[in-house]
Design an enzyme around this catalytic site. Structure first.
Site, short mmCIF file in Angstrom:
data_model
loop_
_atom_site.label_atom_id
_atom_site.label_comp_id
_atom_site.label_asym_id
_atom_site.label_seq_id
_atom_site.Cartn_x
_atom_site.Cartn_y
_atom_site.Cartn_z
N LYS A 131 -18.07 -26.20 -18.21
CA LYS A 131 -17.74 -25.12 -17.79
C LYS A 131 -17.85 -23.98 -19.01
O LYS A 131 -17.17 -24.01 -19.95
CB LYS A 131 -16.28 -24.93 -17.24
CG LYS A 131 -15.86 -23.64 -16.58
CD LYS A 131 -14.62 -23.57 -15.93
CE LYS A 131 -14.13 -22.24 -15.71
NZ LYS A 131 -12.86 -22.52 -14.78
N LYS A 187 -20.80 -25.02 -14.29
CA LYS A 187 -20.41 -23.70 -13.88
C LYS A 187 -20.74 -22.71 -15.15
O LYS A 187 -19.97 -23.05 -16.09
CB LYS A 187 -19.09 -23.73 -13.43
CG LYS A 187 -18.31 -22.67 -12.99
CD LYS A 187 -17.06 -23.05 -12.57
CE LYS A 187 -16.36 -21.62 -12.37
NZ LYS A 187 -14.74 -22.07 -12.27
C1 PBG Z 1 -10.14 -20.82 -13.10
C2 PBG Z 1 -11.50 -20.70 -12.32
C3 PBG Z 1 -12.45 -19.52 -12.45
C4 PBG Z 1 -13.44 -19.68 -11.52
C5 PBG Z 1 -13.11 -21.12 -10.79
N1 PBG Z 1 -11.76 -21.44 -11.40
C6 PBG Z 1 -12.35 -18.36 -13.40
C7 PBG Z 1 -12.12 -18.66 -14.71
O1 PBG Z 1 -12.63 -19.59 -15.30
O2 PBG Z 1 -11.69 -17.31 -15.14
C8 PBG Z 1 -14.53 -18.95 -11.25
C9 PBG Z 1 -15.43 -19.16 -9.98
C10 PBG Z 1 -16.08 -18.15 -9.59
O3 PBG Z 1 -16.45 -17.12 -10.36
O4 PBG Z 1 -16.75 -18.03 -8.33
N2 PBG Z 1 -9.68 -22.01 -13.33
#
Ligand code: PBG
Length: 334
Positions: free
Chosen positions: A203, A257
């Site tokens: 991520k 991601k």
């Molecule tokens: C946070 C989380 C995020 C997303 C999913 N879980 C955002 C972040 O890390 O700030 C993002 C998903 C998206 O942008 O569609 N645990």
């Protein structure tokens, strides 16, 4: 010198592309409803829906409507949904204790969906503190530092609370070190050996999450950025190390991601580890296609389908996408 791959005019690549039926015959990848995971945003109340300004077409829904949405997804053949709570700011604290409340929005939604739909659709719950943390961070914060080991303890408890509510797949998105092992042990100790872990193994600290933070209301709360725990966009070897560790720690499935800007990561991970690997087409990717489409700058529906096929081509076993329902309808002939 002859080319082993063939030469023009003996070979004409356009021959196989000439008709729709022959393009279908040589098509290497196919998108099916089995590939789709639909993320949903939950709010308090009854019969409530709120649109998300930065994500046209996406709505936050109260639990009764989430149950209906899950039913619609199930009927169209979507195998799983992913739940995200938009928590009342008054419940956000520095110790993120609402994450441990067995009656919080996510847990209540899981119970309601399970009651209505049983095992006909899988439920994925995020594991991270950001929906509950007054700092907006995924971990506990002390003197500006995101604490790793102290956060693990909370993530384990959050995981057990969500598993007890009936969640099928826990998806740690927090990027703390060692969380998969800690969560696996905590689940097993409570008798949840069969609850799966879908690790957000790779991520990245990404600007493409902006609209999501709007959707769950953590944008105002977030102090600073997430670069001390989420990955640097410049790295790819590091993603392999993250994945290798998560597999040893007990991950059943992996997530990369964001999605489209990181297809090289999906391909490397799939080739190297042959694990069930999913991509998250995140909020910013969705917003870009929708904004361009609203301006008439591209054909939104065609771009949506093409973007999802790109994930399949890169080797993804599935995609978390805000388009999941729309795509499922098209794949079902509507
Ligand atoms: C946070 C989380 C995020 C997303 C999913 N879980 C955002 C972040 O890390 O700030 C993002 C998903 C998206 O942008 O569609 N645990």
């Amino acid at each position: 010198m002859t080319n082993a791959w063939g030469e023009f005019p003996n070979v004409r690549m356009r021959r196989n592309r000439a008709q729709t039926w022959s393009r279908r015959m040589v098509r290497e990848n196919n998108l099916s409803t089995d590939d789709l995971i639909w993320p949903l945003f939950i709010i308090e109340g009854d019969n409530q829906r709120q649109s998300v300004a930065s994500m046209p077409g996406v709505e936050r829904l109260s639990i009764d409507l989430i149950v209906k949405a899950a039913g619609e997804a199930k009927a169209l053949g979507i195998p799983a949904i992913a739940l995200f709570p938009s928590t009342d700011p008054a419940l956000k604290t520095a110790d993120a204790k609402e994450s441990l409340n067995a009656d919080n929005l996510v847990c209540s939604a899981v119970r309601a969906i399970k009651e209505a739909h049983g095992d006909d659709i899988g439920i994925i719950c995020d594991v991270a503190l950001d929906p509950y943390n007054s700092d907006g961070h995924d971990g506990l914060v002390r003197d500006g530092e995101i604490l790793n080991d102290e956060t693990l303890e909370l993530l384990c408890r959050q995981s057990v609370v969500q598993a007890r509510a009936g969640c099928d797949i826990l998806a740690p998105s927090d990027m703390m070190d060692g969380r998969i092992k800690a969560i696996r042990q905590a689940l097993d100790a409570e008798g949840f050996q069969n609850v799966k872990i879908m690790s957000y193994a790779a991520k990245y600290a990404s600007s493409f999450y902006g609209p999501f933070r709007d959707a769950v209301g953590s944008d105002g709360a977030l102090k600073g950025d997430k670069k001390t725990y989420q990955m640097d966009a410049a790295n790819t070897d590091e993603a392999l190390r993250e994945v290798a560790m998560d597999i040893i720690e007990g991950a059943d499935m992996l997530i990369v991601k964001p999605g489209l800007p990181y297809l090289d990561i999906v391909r490397r991970i799939k080739d190297e580890f042959a694990m069930p690997t999913y991509a998250y087409q995140v909020s910013g990717e969705y917003a870009m296609i929708e904004a361009a489409s609203a301006n008439g700058w591209l054909d939104g529906e065609a771009a949506m389908m093409e973007s999802l096929m790109a994930f399949k081509r890169a080797g993804a076993d599935g995609v978390l996408s805000y388009y999941a329902l729309r795509v499922a309808k098209i794949l079902n002939g509507g």
